[in-house]
Design an enzyme around this catalytic site. Sequence first.
Site, PDB file in Angstrom:
ATOM      1  N   LYS A  63      36.999 -34.997  -2.190  1.00  0.00           N
ATOM      2  CA  LYS A  63      37.516 -34.922  -3.566  1.00  0.00           C
ATOM      3  C   LYS A  63      39.008 -35.238  -3.551  1.00  0.00           C
ATOM      4  CE  LYS A  63      36.063 -33.474  -7.039  1.00  0.00           C
ATOM      5  NZ  LYS A  63      35.688 -34.224  -8.268  1.00  0.00           N
TER       6      LYS A  63
ATOM      7  N   ASP B 126      21.787 -29.356   1.186  1.00  0.00           N
ATOM      8  CA  ASP B 126      20.742 -28.632   0.453  1.00  0.00           C
ATOM      9  C   ASP B 126      20.168 -29.488  -0.676  1.00  0.00           C
ATOM     10  OD1 ASP B 126      20.976 -26.486   2.109  1.00  0.00           O
ATOM     11  OD2 ASP B 126      21.491 -25.025   0.555  1.00  0.00           O
TER      12      ASP B 126
ATOM     13  N   TYR C 152      35.641 -22.421   4.882  1.00  0.00           N
ATOM     14  CA  TYR C 152      34.914 -21.298   5.462  1.00  0.00           C
ATOM     15  C   TYR C 152      35.727 -20.570   6.529  1.00  0.00           C
ATOM     16  CZ  TYR C 152      30.662 -23.061   3.193  1.00  0.00           C
ATOM     17  OH  TYR C 152      29.729 -23.474   2.277  1.00  0.00           O
TER      18      TYR C 152
ATOM     19  N   ASP D  28      27.653 -28.473   3.235  1.00  0.00           N
ATOM     20  CA  ASP D  28      26.720 -27.379   2.979  1.00  0.00           C
ATOM     21  C   ASP D  28      25.941 -27.643   1.693  1.00  0.00           C
ATOM     22  OD1 ASP D  28      25.410 -24.959   3.034  1.00  0.00           O
ATOM     23  OD2 ASP D  28      27.209 -23.727   2.958  1.00  0.00           O
TER      24      ASP D  28
ATOM     25  N   ASP E  16      31.209 -35.163  -5.755  1.00  0.00           N
ATOM     26  CA  ASP E  16      30.360 -34.874  -6.908  1.00  0.00           C
ATOM     27  C   ASP E  16      29.559 -36.108  -7.307  1.00  0.00           C
ATOM     28  OD1 ASP E  16      32.782 -36.039  -7.631  1.00  0.00           O
ATOM     29  OD2 ASP E  16      32.987 -34.917  -9.498  1.00  0.00           O
TER      30      ASP E  16
END
Length: 370
Positions: free
Chosen positions: A193, A254, A142, A250, A226
């Site tokens: 990852k 959620d 970001y 982020d 993941d």
Amino acid sequence: MAAQKLLLLPGDGIGPEVMGEVRRVLAAIEAKGLLSFEIDEDLVGGCAYDAHGKAISDEAVAKAHAADAVLLGAVGGPKWDGVPYEHRPEAGLLRLRKDLELFANLRPAICYPALADSSALKRELVDGLDIVIVRELTGGVYFGEPKEITDLPNGQKRAVDTQVYETYEIERIAKVAFELARVRGNRVTSAEKRNVMKSGLLWNQVVTATHKSGYEDVKLDHMLADALGMQLVRAPKQFDVIVTDNLFGDILSDVASMLTGSLGMLPSASLGAEDASGRRKALYEPVHGSAPDIAGQGVANPLAMIASLAMALKYSLGKPEIADTLDRAIAGVLADGLRTGDIWTEGSTRVGTAEMGQAVVAKFEQLLAA
């Protein structure tokens, strides 16, 4: 009693409505003589762009620096879809995080017993759920540079976002996670990852080294981000504290929100480093967005905003006992069957924003008197 300096930034959409219920709770706390507040208010997001031509003014940022805690409602909405990228409503929030150096974002995902049937998962998977996602907030993709869209000679375009982390950024967020785990279930799961990203490989190495440097009493697991997302919807109660980078934090927070029944139920805290006096710069906000489709109708769920105030009482204002009472008041109101539309189920009582806020204050006062 010295007054605690609070900056309220209601923002856009339903932000002003849910912030109004925080004001109601603050008034109740003052009326009981528990704390005294010096409250200021300013603009952030689309409303700030309308007033100043940018998503937050320098004056508002200065107020945030001077405050003991900042409480923010929500930013954004389709009204501002066409504004320049650097002035979009979310830029105000990003500037606050960067300028106040709020590197640690704490997002609890708690499933209140009364809402277990509202979750997207079966009751037995979420009843009693209590996890915290610790998200690195001021680094990663970001904020990394270059961040650009360029024209290519062949008429195509190329978009670039850069994922960047340095050792110190990973060390400090890992320490927050380990210290938090020590007062919870003493387990940390680190997500990245590393199989396809160099930044993930460094993340894994630094978290491991930090764990060995003085936190070996905390159980540490590593999981690919993941795979962790899959496990969150398969068996979420296996987790205690999850620490991860800005992008994955982020996304995963959620995902976790839907385990609890509604985005309208989740608070968050964004914390900076401790100063010499042990104080931190801090920003508290609900995880939900501005919900412009229901703004102004008095039906928004204020509980995440009120729970964000509870986090402020705990982490910035030095009143964990008041925070605990406020959290119990929220649970009590839900146990009484009161629901805003987003968490309403057959047999419960549908209420609006103000009615929910009033009910929480009444329950809070009842618990104080017990």
